[in-house]
Design an enzyme around this catalytic site. Structure first.
Site, mmCIF file in Angstrom:
data_model
loop_
_atom_site.group_PDB
_atom_site.id
_atom_site.type_symbol
_atom_site.label_atom_id
_atom_site.label_comp_id
_atom_site.label_asym_id
_atom_site.label_seq_id
_atom_site.Cartn_x
_atom_site.Cartn_y
_atom_site.Cartn_z
ATOM 1 N N LYS A 205 80.377 23.854 66.230
ATOM 2 C CA LYS A 205 80.277 23.090 64.956
ATOM 3 C C LYS A 205 80.203 21.594 65.516
ATOM 4 O O LYS A 205 80.846 21.162 66.237
ATOM 5 C CB LYS A 205 81.562 23.056 64.522
ATOM 6 C CG LYS A 205 81.706 22.194 63.236
ATOM 7 C CD LYS A 205 82.958 22.698 62.242
ATOM 8 C CE LYS A 205 83.208 21.449 61.010
ATOM 9 N NZ LYS A 205 84.493 22.004 60.294
ATOM 10 N N LYS A 259 76.991 25.403 62.745
ATOM 11 C CA LYS A 259 77.009 24.414 61.596
ATOM 12 C C LYS A 259 76.941 23.202 62.096
ATOM 13 O O LYS A 259 77.368 22.706 63.048
ATOM 14 C CB LYS A 259 78.458 24.630 61.221
ATOM 15 C CG LYS A 259 78.941 23.909 59.984
ATOM 16 C CD LYS A 259 80.384 24.040 59.507
ATOM 17 C CE LYS A 259 80.514 23.032 58.600
ATOM 18 N NZ LYS A 259 82.142 22.947 58.264
HETATM 19 C C1 PBG Z 1 86.778 21.480 57.560
HETATM 20 C C2 PBG Z 1 85.399 22.030 57.113
HETATM 21 C C3 PBG Z 1 84.255 21.132 57.032
HETATM 22 C C4 PBG Z 1 83.139 22.019 56.278
HETATM 23 C C5 PBG Z 1 83.734 23.285 56.282
HETATM 24 N N1 PBG Z 1 85.106 23.254 56.706
HETATM 25 C C6 PBG Z 1 83.944 19.802 56.990
HETATM 26 C C7 PBG Z 1 84.374 18.993 58.214
HETATM 27 O O1 PBG Z 1 84.286 19.509 59.411
HETATM 28 O O2 PBG Z 1 84.451 17.737 58.143
HETATM 29 C C8 PBG Z 1 82.007 21.567 55.800
HETATM 30 C C9 PBG Z 1 81.202 22.374 54.880
HETATM 31 C C10 PBG Z 1 80.069 21.519 54.244
HETATM 32 O O3 PBG Z 1 79.881 20.415 54.379
HETATM 33 O O4 PBG Z 1 79.548 22.319 53.364
HETATM 34 N N2 PBG Z 1 87.297 21.857 58.537
#
Ligand code: PBG
Length: 336
Positions: A205, A259
């Protein structure tokens, strides 16, 4: 590579357009096929009854109260979507520096899980494991003196995974990027007898600017101090993603995720080739907003770009995709 292709034929005896001439022929030679079975639908939930609040930066996406979420979950199940992912908008009063609302068994997420499990069969429920919706600092882990603590955060994440499992969620999806959390969660689940609970790790991520609309949707934008670069990955890195994924598989992840999605399809391909495990990508909020925003202006055709992008994920090696367009895609695929 070039040599191999040059030995496979030559113009004019070979004409690659022959196979593309007719629709039936294009269908016959298609290498990748998107199906409803590839979709996971992320849904935002909120407090209240019979309320739906549009998310301004994600046209067409609403936050739903639990009763409406149950209806939406039924609809998803009836369309054949295998699973939904739940994301809560937490009352700001419930946010604390230790994010203890994350493991409140009567919190919004657990109530939403129980309500769906009671009313809707045959639908998987995936839950994020991360502290950001509950943390007054807006971070995925616990913050002390400006530092995001790793091991203390993992302790809280373990508690969160347990209450979400007890409420009936099927897949725990740690999205926090703390080190060692997959192993700790797996061990805690096994110790409690939840050997069958699945873990989908947000393994690679990235610290991305594509998450902003999501942070609006769950109400964490205002809270977030600084950025997430000390735990989420640097988007300049690719080898490091393989280390992250490798660790998580060794620690017990059943499925791994990359992601964001579209700007990271090279990572999906490397992960799939290197490990061959069930691999997913998240077409995140900013990607949705980017496409939807252009479609609203009439610059792009939503139905077409949705199916094209999702097919691109499959081509890159994804076994499935988390997308806010899951319901639209399921309807389009049913019409075909
Ligand atoms: C938080 C999380 C995020 C997303 C999924 N879980 C945001 C972040 O890490 O700030 C993002 C999902 C999206 O942007 O659609 N842990």
């Amino acid at each position: 590579m070039a040599k191999r292709f040059s030995t496979l034929g030559r113009y004019p005896t070979t004409r690659l357009r022959r196979n593309r001439r007719e629709d039936w022929s294009r269908r016959l030679v298609a290498e990748h096929r998107l199906s409803v079975n590839d979709l996971i639908w992320p849904v935002f939930v909120q407090e209240g009854k019979n309320v739906r609040t549009p998310v301004a930066s994600m046209p067409g996406v609403d936050r739903l109260s639990v009763d409406l979420f149950v209806e939406a979950a039924k609809q998803a199940r009836d369309l054949g979507i295998p699973a939904v992912a739940i994301f809560p908008e937490t009352d700001p009063k419930a946010k604390t520096p230790d994010a203890r609302e994350a493991y409140n068994p009567d919190g919004l997420v657990c109530r939403a899980i129980r309500a769906v499990k009671k009313e809707v069969s045959g639908l998987g429920i995936l839950c994020d494991v991360a502290l950001d919706p509950f943390n007054s600092d807006g971070h995925d882990g616990i913050v002390r003196d400006g530092i995001i603590l790793n091991d203390e955060s993992v302790e809280a994440l373990v508690k969160q995974a347990i209450v979400q499992t007890e409420a009936g969620a099927d897949i725990q999806a740690p999205s926090d990027m703390m080190d060692g959390r997959i192993g700790a969660i797996r061990k805690a689940l096994d110790d409690k007898g939840y050997q069958h609970e699945q873990i989908m790790s947000y393994a690679a991520k990235y610290a991305s600017a594509f998450y902003n609309p999501f942070r609006d949707a769950i109400g964490s934008s205002g809270a977030l101090k600084g950025d997430k670069k000390t735990y989420q990955m640097d988007y300049a890195n690719s080898d490091e993603a393989l280390r992250e994924v490798g660790f998580d598989i060794e620690e017990g992840a059943d499925m791994v995720m990359v992601k964001p999605g579209l700007p990271y399809l090279d990572i999906v391909r490397r992960v799939k080739d290197a490990f061959g495990v069930p691999t997913y990508a998240y077409q995140v909020s900013g990607e949705y907003a980017m496409l939807k925003g252009a479609c609203e202006r009439g610059w792009l055709d939503w139905d077409k770009v949705l199916i094209e992008t999702l097919t691109g994920f499959k081509r890159a090696g994804c076994d499935g995709i988390l997308t806010y367009g899951a319901v639209d895609a399921a309807r389009l695929l049913a019409k075909k």
